[in-house]
Motif scaffolding. Structure first.
Motif, PDB file in Angstrom:
ATOM      1  N   LEU A   5       0.855  -1.183   0.000  1.00 42.92           N
ATOM      2  CA  LEU A   5       0.000   0.000   0.000  1.00 42.92           C
ATOM      3  C   LEU A   5       0.890   1.232   0.000  1.00 42.92           C
ATOM      4  O   LEU A   5       1.752   1.382   0.870  1.00 42.92           O
ATOM      5  CB  LEU A   5      -0.918   0.019   1.220  1.00 42.92           C
ATOM      6  CG  LEU A   5      -1.765   1.288   1.373  1.00 42.92           C
ATOM      7  CD1 LEU A   5      -2.814   1.385   0.268  1.00 42.92           C
ATOM      8  CD2 LEU A   5      -2.442   1.337   2.732  1.00 42.92           C
ATOM      9  N   LEU A   6       0.707   2.095  -0.977  1.00 43.18           N
ATOM     10  CA  LEU A   6       1.428   3.367  -1.040  1.00 43.18           C
ATOM     11  C   LEU A   6       0.473   4.442  -0.537  1.00 43.18           C
ATOM     12  O   LEU A   6      -0.444   4.856  -1.251  1.00 43.18           O
ATOM     13  CB  LEU A   6       1.877   3.675  -2.473  1.00 43.18           C
ATOM     14  CG  LEU A   6       3.081   2.897  -3.036  1.00 43.18           C
ATOM     15  CD1 LEU A   6       2.763   1.418  -3.193  1.00 43.18           C
ATOM     16  CD2 LEU A   6       3.489   3.469  -4.394  1.00 43.18           C
ATOM     17  N   GLU A   7       0.658   4.857   0.702  1.00 48.08           N
ATOM     18  CA  GLU A   7      -0.239   5.814   1.345  1.00 48.08           C
ATOM     19  C   GLU A   7       0.380   7.209   1.299  1.00 48.08           C
ATOM     20  O   GLU A   7       1.377   7.480   1.976  1.00 48.08           O
ATOM     21  CB  GLU A   7      -0.499   5.400   2.790  1.00 48.08           C
ATOM     22  CG  GLU A   7      -1.526   6.271   3.483  1.00 48.08           C
ATOM     23  CD  GLU A   7      -1.816   5.794   4.894  1.00 48.08           C
ATOM     24  OE1 GLU A   7      -2.946   5.374   5.151  1.00 48.08           O
ATOM     25  OE2 GLU A   7      -0.894   5.830   5.737  1.00 48.08           O
ATOM     26  N   PRO A   8      -0.172   8.128   0.518  1.00 47.27           N
ATOM     27  CA  PRO A   8       0.409   9.474   0.407  1.00 47.27           C
ATOM     28  C   PRO A   8       0.367  10.211   1.741  1.00 47.27           C
ATOM     29  O   PRO A   8      -0.582  10.095   2.514  1.00 47.27           O
ATOM     30  CB  PRO A   8      -0.481  10.163  -0.634  1.00 47.27           C
ATOM     31  CG  PRO A   8      -1.120   9.051  -1.395  1.00 47.27           C
ATOM     32  CD  PRO A   8      -1.309   7.936  -0.400  1.00 47.27           C
ATOM     33  N   LEU A   9       1.420  10.995   1.996  1.00 41.59           N
ATOM     34  CA  LEU A   9       1.492  11.827   3.177  1.00 41.59           C
ATOM     35  C   LEU A   9       1.147  13.278   2.873  1.00 41.59           C
ATOM     36  O   LEU A   9       1.156  14.120   3.771  1.00 41.59           O
ATOM     37  CB  LEU A   9       2.902  11.752   3.782  1.00 41.59           C
ATOM     38  CG  LEU A   9       3.386  10.353   4.165  1.00 41.59           C
ATOM     39  CD1 LEU A   9       4.790  10.427   4.751  1.00 41.59           C
ATOM     40  CD2 LEU A   9       2.428   9.682   5.131  1.00 41.59           C
ATOM     41  N   ALA A 222       5.149   9.312   0.056  1.00 44.29           N
ATOM     42  CA  ALA A 222       4.157   8.295   0.392  1.00 44.29           C
ATOM     43  C   ALA A 222       4.861   7.221   1.205  1.00 44.29           C
ATOM     44  O   ALA A 222       6.042   6.934   0.985  1.00 44.29           O
ATOM     45  CB  ALA A 222       3.531   7.697  -0.861  1.00 44.29           C
ATOM     46  N   ARG A 223       4.131   6.636   2.148  1.00 43.04           N
ATOM     47  CA  ARG A 223       4.716   5.608   3.015  1.00 43.04           C
ATOM     48  C   ARG A 223       4.216   4.232   2.564  1.00 43.04           C
ATOM     49  O   ARG A 223       3.056   4.072   2.178  1.00 43.04           O
ATOM     50  CB  ARG A 223       4.336   5.866   4.473  1.00 43.04           C
ATOM     51  CG  ARG A 223       4.943   4.869   5.456  1.00 43.04           C
ATOM     52  CD  ARG A 223       4.712   5.277   6.896  1.00 43.04           C
ATOM     53  NE  ARG A 223       5.611   6.373   7.294  1.00 43.04           N
ATOM     54  CZ  ARG A 223       5.204   7.553   7.724  1.00 43.04           C
ATOM     55  NH1 ARG A 223       3.916   7.817   7.812  1.00 43.04           N
ATOM     56  NH2 ARG A 223       6.083   8.476   8.063  1.00 43.04           N
ATOM     57  N   LEU A 224       5.111   3.238   2.626  1.00 39.78           N
ATOM     58  CA  LEU A 224       4.794   1.882   2.199  1.00 39.78           C
ATOM     59  C   LEU A 224       4.345   1.016   3.378  1.00 39.78           C
ATOM     60  O   LEU A 224       4.880   1.134   4.480  1.00 39.78           O
ATOM     61  CB  LEU A 224       6.018   1.223   1.561  1.00 39.78           C
ATOM     62  CG  LEU A 224       6.598   1.851   0.298  1.00 39.78           C
ATOM     63  CD1 LEU A 224       7.816   1.063  -0.154  1.00 39.78           C
ATOM     64  CD2 LEU A 224       5.555   1.893  -0.809  1.00 39.78           C
ATOM     65  N   TYR A 225       3.386   0.137   3.101  1.00 46.62           N
ATOM     66  CA  TYR A 225       2.959  -0.864   4.083  1.00 46.62           C
ATOM     67  C   TYR A 225       2.754  -2.185   3.347  1.00 46.62           C
ATOM     68  O   TYR A 225       2.125  -2.224   2.290  1.00 46.62           O
ATOM     69  CB  TYR A 225       1.648  -0.464   4.762  1.00 46.62           C
ATOM     70  CG  TYR A 225       1.733   0.795   5.584  1.00 46.62           C
ATOM     71  CD1 TYR A 225       2.214   0.766   6.896  1.00 46.62           C
ATOM     72  CD2 TYR A 225       1.325   2.018   5.057  1.00 46.62           C
ATOM     73  CE1 TYR A 225       2.287   1.925   7.654  1.00 46.62           C
ATOM     74  CE2 TYR A 225       1.399   3.184   5.806  1.00 46.62           C
ATOM     75  CZ  TYR A 225       1.879   3.133   7.099  1.00 46.62           C
ATOM     76  OH  TYR A 225       1.963   4.286   7.839  1.00 46.62           O
ATOM     77  N   ASN A 226       3.280  -3.264   3.906  1.00 49.38           N
ATOM     78  CA  ASN A 226       3.021  -4.599   3.370  1.00 49.38           C
ATOM     79  C   ASN A 226       1.653  -5.056   3.867  1.00 49.38           C
ATOM     80  O   ASN A 226       1.389  -5.061   5.071  1.00 49.38           O
ATOM     81  CB  ASN A 226       4.104  -5.575   3.829  1.00 49.38           C
ATOM     82  CG  ASN A 226       5.426  -5.325   3.144  1.00 49.38           C
ATOM     83  OD1 ASN A 226       5.633  -5.776   2.018  1.00 49.38           O
ATOM     84  ND2 ASN A 226       6.324  -4.596   3.800  1.00 49.38           N
ATOM     85  N   GLN A 227       0.798  -5.436   2.925  1.00 51.64           N
ATOM     86  CA  GLN A 227      -0.571  -5.805   3.265  1.00 51.64           C
ATOM     87  C   GLN A 227      -0.991  -7.032   2.452  1.00 51.64           C
ATOM     88  O   GLN A 227      -0.329  -7.414   1.477  1.00 51.64           O
ATOM     89  CB  GLN A 227      -1.531  -4.659   2.943  1.00 51.64           C
ATOM     90  CG  GLN A 227      -1.286  -3.378   3.737  1.00 51.64           C
ATOM     91  CD  GLN A 227      -2.079  -3.337   5.032  1.00 51.64           C
ATOM     92  OE1 GLN A 227      -3.204  -2.886   5.081  1.00 51.64           O
ATOM     93  NE2 GLN A 227      -1.464  -3.826   6.095  1.00 51.64           N
ATOM     94  N   GLN A 228      -2.099  -7.627   2.853  1.00 45.27           N
ATOM     95  CA  GLN A 228      -2.704  -8.711   2.106  1.00 45.27           C
ATOM     96  C   GLN A 228      -3.845  -8.151   1.251  1.00 45.27           C
ATOM     97  O   GLN A 228      -4.637  -7.333   1.720  1.00 45.27           O
ATOM     98  CB  GLN A 228      -3.249  -9.784   3.047  1.00 45.27           C
ATOM     99  CG  GLN A 228      -2.162 -10.608   3.744  1.00 45.27           C
ATOM    100  CD  GLN A 228      -1.366 -11.441   2.761  1.00 45.27           C
ATOM    101  OE1 GLN A 228      -1.927 -12.118   1.895  1.00 45.27           O
ATOM    102  NE2 GLN A 228      -0.045 -11.392   2.886  1.00 45.27           N
ATOM    103  N   LEU A 229      -3.899  -8.587   0.006  1.00 50.09           N
ATOM    104  CA  LEU A 229      -4.941  -8.146  -0.923  1.00 50.09           C
ATOM    105  C   LEU A 229      -5.682  -9.368  -1.432  1.00 50.09           C
ATOM    106  O   LEU A 229      -5.067 -10.287  -1.990  1.00 50.09           O
ATOM    107  CB  LEU A 229      -4.333  -7.367  -2.094  1.00 50.09           C
ATOM    108  CG  LEU A 229      -5.318  -6.848  -3.130  1.00 50.09           C
ATOM    109  CD1 LEU A 229      -6.131  -5.688  -2.554  1.00 50.09           C
ATOM    110  CD2 LEU A 229      -4.600  -6.406  -4.394  1.00 50.09           C
ATOM    111  N   ALA A 230      -6.992  -9.381  -1.214  1.00 46.87           N
ATOM    112  CA  ALA A 230      -7.816 -10.498  -1.670  1.00 46.87           C
ATOM    113  C   ALA A 230      -8.392 -10.177  -3.044  1.00 46.87           C
ATOM    114  O   ALA A 230      -9.152  -9.216  -3.199  1.00 46.87           O
ATOM    115  CB  ALA A 230      -8.949 -10.772  -0.674  1.00 46.87           C
ATOM    116  N   LEU A 231      -7.999 -10.970  -4.050  1.00 48.78           N
ATOM    117  CA  LEU A 231      -8.508 -10.799  -5.406  1.00 48.78           C
ATOM    118  C   LEU A 231      -9.340 -12.024  -5.780  1.00 48.78           C
ATOM    119  O   LEU A 231      -8.827 -13.152  -5.797  1.00 48.78           O
ATOM    120  CB  LEU A 231      -7.346 -10.643  -6.397  1.00 48.78           C
ATOM    121  CG  LEU A 231      -6.522  -9.358  -6.276  1.00 48.78           C
ATOM    122  CD1 LEU A 231      -5.321  -9.426  -7.208  1.00 48.78           C
ATOM    123  CD2 LEU A 231      -7.371  -8.144  -6.605  1.00 48.78           C
ATOM    124  N   PRO A 232     -10.635 -11.850  -6.070  1.00 48.53           N
ATOM    125  CA  PRO A 232     -11.457 -13.001  -6.439  1.00 48.53           C
ATOM    126  C   PRO A 232     -10.918 -13.690  -7.688  1.00 48.53           C
ATOM    127  O   PRO A 232     -10.462 -13.037  -8.635  1.00 48.53           O
ATOM    128  CB  PRO A 232     -12.840 -12.371  -6.714  1.00 48.53           C
ATOM    129  CG  PRO A 232     -12.807 -11.038  -6.031  1.00 48.53           C
ATOM    130  CD  PRO A 232     -11.391 -10.584  -6.079  1.00 48.53           C
TER     131      PRO A 232
END
Length: 348
Positions: A5-9, A222-232
């Motif tokens: 996730l690239l979250e803008p600051l 922007a700050r990075l976060y490792n996340q899980q993404l569910a794609l059908p």
């Protein structure tokens, strides 16, 4: 799947391919931006962390789009611009209708080059509503060919707002404001919890939570976060049973034939493609501009008929994983030509 996730600051300057610089110019924001935005940001961050340019030769962006965090901040919800085969025709967002590929009646001619014409079958005429996005559950409904409901739709105002900025050019010799060179530009302010989601392959280094990247004009953070993404997953059994499928572009498509993808199994029966875009950019490695190329925009939809061969289904699964063929290795690395596969929408 694992994603970033690239979250803008800060607000972002997301420019497109329109000229900008004359007196009185207005720089419009481009949303969603090109995937090259994330590819450049991530490669630059990897190099800042010590990776050599040669080690990025096999880098490829495998995912890019808009997403928002779950309430528990443990997973990401993907967000899509409204696919081109869905029309919403009232202000209450309750009149979503799928376009249906139809054979032209006998005696009716048009310049449309394919066998079937995407047709809106609605009880009453109405003006379509623009600026809509699909939520995660809406994406699941679209991929299953199920009706799109009001709760599946999000206006862009729920995800970001535009912040108009006024500026003035500087005279380098006088070290003062240049006469008559006032301009305005649009900045994008994403809502809390909304950011860009990206994933890459071809490099063994993993970026860490909290790492910063530069995005867009002026290199806003922007700050990075490792996340899980569910794609059908596509309903491959239904596609095999019915012998037909839809293909949607999730990033802009660059094709030798203009709007029409190459190397896709089956017969192309119909297509709903919005007005072409033009991409370009600046190549930092060579110090030269990238060539301008026409693209089929994100959200374009194509309807195909399979011939019933099992090999075609296997090739289709590879396209869903690796993207559509693209001759330019630079654009492939930047994440263009990604797609998703789905059955045809159910009749209602």
């Amino acid at each position: 799947m694992n994603a970033l996730l690239l979250e803008p600051l800060d607000v972002l300057y997301l420019r497109g391919n329109k000229l900008f610089g004359d007196a009185g110019s207005h720089g419009e924001a481009l949303m969603p931006p090109w995937p090259s935005l994330a590819a450049g940001a991530l490669r630059s961050r990897l190099m800042a962390a010590g990776s050599l340019l040669e080690s990025l030769a096999d880098f490829r962006l495998t995912l890019f789009g808009l997403a928002r965090q779950s309430a528990a901040h443990t997973a990401l919800e993907p967000l899509w611009p409204l696919p081109a085969d869905v029309v919403v025709n009232n202000d209450h967002l309750s009149g979503a209708t799928y376009l249906r590929p139809q054979l032209l009646p006998t005696g009716l001619c048009s310049s449309y080059p394919l066998a079937r014409l995407p047709t809106l079958c609605a009880d009453t005429p109405a003006k379509p509503v623009g600026g809509l996005w699909l939520s995660g559950t809406g994406i699941g409904a679209w991929l299953a060919g199920q009706p799109i409901q009001e709760q599946h739709l999000l206006p862009s105002s729920a995800l970001w707002k535009l912040d108009s900025r006024l500026g003035i050019a500087l005279d380098a010799e006088k070290r003062s404001a240049a006469d008559g060179m006032i301009y305005t530009s649009e900045a994008v302010a994403l809502k809390p919890g909304v950011g860009f989601v990206a994933a890459y392959e071809g490099h063994d280094k993993t970026l860490q939570d909290g790492d910063l990247v530069r995005l867009g004009g002026d290199g806003r953070a922007a700050r990075l976060y490792n996340q899980q993404l569910a794609l059908p997953a596509p309903d491959w059994a239904r596609i095999e049973r019915e012998g037909c499928y839809r293909l949607i572009l999730t990033t802009p498509g660059i094709f030798a034939a203009g709007w029409q993808p190459e190397g896709v199994p089956g017969q192309l029966l119909a297509a709903c493609v919005s007005r072409a875009d033009t991409i370009s950019g600046w190549d930092l490695a060579t110090g030269k501009p990238k060539p301008a190329q026409r693209t089929a925009p994100t959200g374009s939809v194509y309807w195909y008929q399979l011939s019933g061969k099992l090999a075609e289904l296997g090739k289709l699964q590879q396209l869903a994983d690796n993207g559509l063929p693209i001759d330019d290795p630079m654009r492939r690395a930047e994440g263009f030509n990604h797609c998703r596969i789905a059955p045809w929408a159910e009749e209602t």
